[in-house]
Write an enzyme that holds these catalytic residues in place. Structure first.
Site, PDB file in Angstrom:
ATOM      1  N   PRO A 214       0.821  -1.219   0.000  1.00 37.88           N
ATOM      2  CA  PRO A 214       0.000   0.000   0.000  1.00 37.88           C
ATOM      3  C   PRO A 214       0.855   1.270   0.000  1.00 37.88           C
ATOM      4  CG  PRO A 214      -0.143  -1.138   2.113  1.00 37.88           C
ATOM      5  CD  PRO A 214       0.588  -2.043   1.176  1.00 37.88           C
ATOM      6  N   GLU A 215       0.440   2.233  -0.812  1.00 38.99           N
ATOM      7  CA  GLU A 215       1.126   3.520  -0.876  1.00 38.99           C
ATOM      8  C   GLU A 215       0.182   4.588  -0.303  1.00 38.99           C
ATOM      9  OE1 GLU A 215       2.928   4.110  -4.790  1.00 38.99           O
ATOM     10  OE2 GLU A 215       2.953   1.945  -5.121  1.00 38.99           O
TER      11      GLU A 215
ATOM     12  N   ARG B  95       2.843 -12.170   5.838  1.00 37.52           N
ATOM     13  CA  ARG B  95       4.289 -12.210   5.632  1.00 37.52           C
ATOM     14  C   ARG B  95       5.096 -11.605   6.777  1.00 37.52           C
ATOM     15  NH1 ARG B  95       5.412 -10.624  -0.496  1.00 37.52           N
ATOM     16  NH2 ARG B  95       7.488 -11.267   0.158  1.00 37.52           N
TER      17      ARG B  95
END
Ligand SMILES: [Zn+2]
Length: 288
Positions: free
Chosen positions: A2-3, A133
């Protein structure tokens, strides 16, 4: 990953659901998710705090807290960085923790109904940080500078002007794309929005920052703001990570479109490697 537009979208979605809630307890299910303080202190300090605001700085979510019982007590900020696979979910009622839930905050309304002696299962709510992750991190701090102090300006704030961008590019000698990805230079951009902004500005990702003219800096400034605003308007992009709500992936100019025609000139879009990152360009539009 996500940015800025994706994190902004998440902050906007969580805000009305979280503001005013009390944190009853924290269940740290994988200790390294908490970057600071220790998991034990995290649980102690966050308990009994009230959520007063949900905002964003760069790619960090900032959940601002205030102590409920002790007005002289410390007010903390819960900072969350989702990194590769982090996801935030709100669940209600009775829950069973999932395999990849790393942190579960039990929430309750600030005022309990008068006739309830304790918090029944159906009244409980949970803010769950799930992260397959395990790269995502959370911080609980009363000193934002400690975590966020080295970040560059926010690209949608008044600190980010074309004059600032021109001077800052000229004072460095780096390729444009790695420099724009550097969060200490400018905050919030990642691989997608950098490729889109450079294509919009007609600049090559390998162009050196100190070769940029005033006109090119103005174009790049405008492109960065336009692309980010469009990303936010479309609720971000849902691509290769868990966030599901966005639509911007259907409007990419170059990102992930190698082999397809450039939307401006029709030349075939290429994928190249710049600073170890897959990078999408139109070789005709982005000569500068
Ligand atoms: Zn083109």
């Amino acid at each position: 990953m996500p940015e800025l537009p994706e994190v902004e979208t998440i902050a906007r979605a969580l805000r009305p659901q979280l503001i005013g809630k009390r944190i009853v307890e924290a269940d740290v299910r994988w200790a390294r998710t908490v970057a600071a303080p220790s998991a034990r202190k995290f649980k102690e300090q966050i308990q009994g705090q009230k959520i007063v605001e949900v905002s964003r700085r760069a790619k960090f979510l900032n959940i601002q807290l205030t102590p409920i019982r002790d007005p002289q007590g410390k007010a903390y900020n819960l900072l969350i960085h989702l990194r590769m696979s982090g996801d935030l979910l709100i669940k209600r009622g009775k829950i069973k923790p999932e395999k990849h839930d790393r942190l579960i905050l039990t929430l309750a309304p600030l005022r309990l109904p008068q006739n309830s002696k304790n918090l029944g299962g159906e009244k409980k709510e949970y803010l769950i940080f799930n992260d397959t992750r395990k790269f995502g991190r959370v911080w609980l701090t009363d000193d934002l500078e400690k975590v966020l102090g080295r970040l560059g300006p926010e690209p949608l704030s008044g600190d980010f002007t074309s004059g600032w961008l021109y001077n800052s590019l000229r004072s460095r000698h780096r390729q444009l794309k790695p420099l724009l990805l550097d969060q200490t230079f400018l905050a919030g951009l990642g691989n997608i929005y950098t490729d889109e902004a450079l294509h919009t500005a007609k600049l090559h990702p390998r162009a050196l920052s100190d070769s940029v003219t005033t006109g090119q800096a103005e174009r790049l400034h405008h492109a960065i703001q336009t692309i980010l605003q469009e990303g936010i308007r479309r609720n971000g992009a849902s691509i290769d990570w868990v966030y599901r709500g966005g639509d911007f992936q259907n409007h990419f100019r170059v990102y992930g479109r190698d082999g397809e025609p450039c939307p401006v000139c029709g030349t075939t879009i290429q994928k190249i490697i710049v600073g170890q990152r897959g990078t999408h360009i139109c070789p005709n539009c982005q000569k500068g």
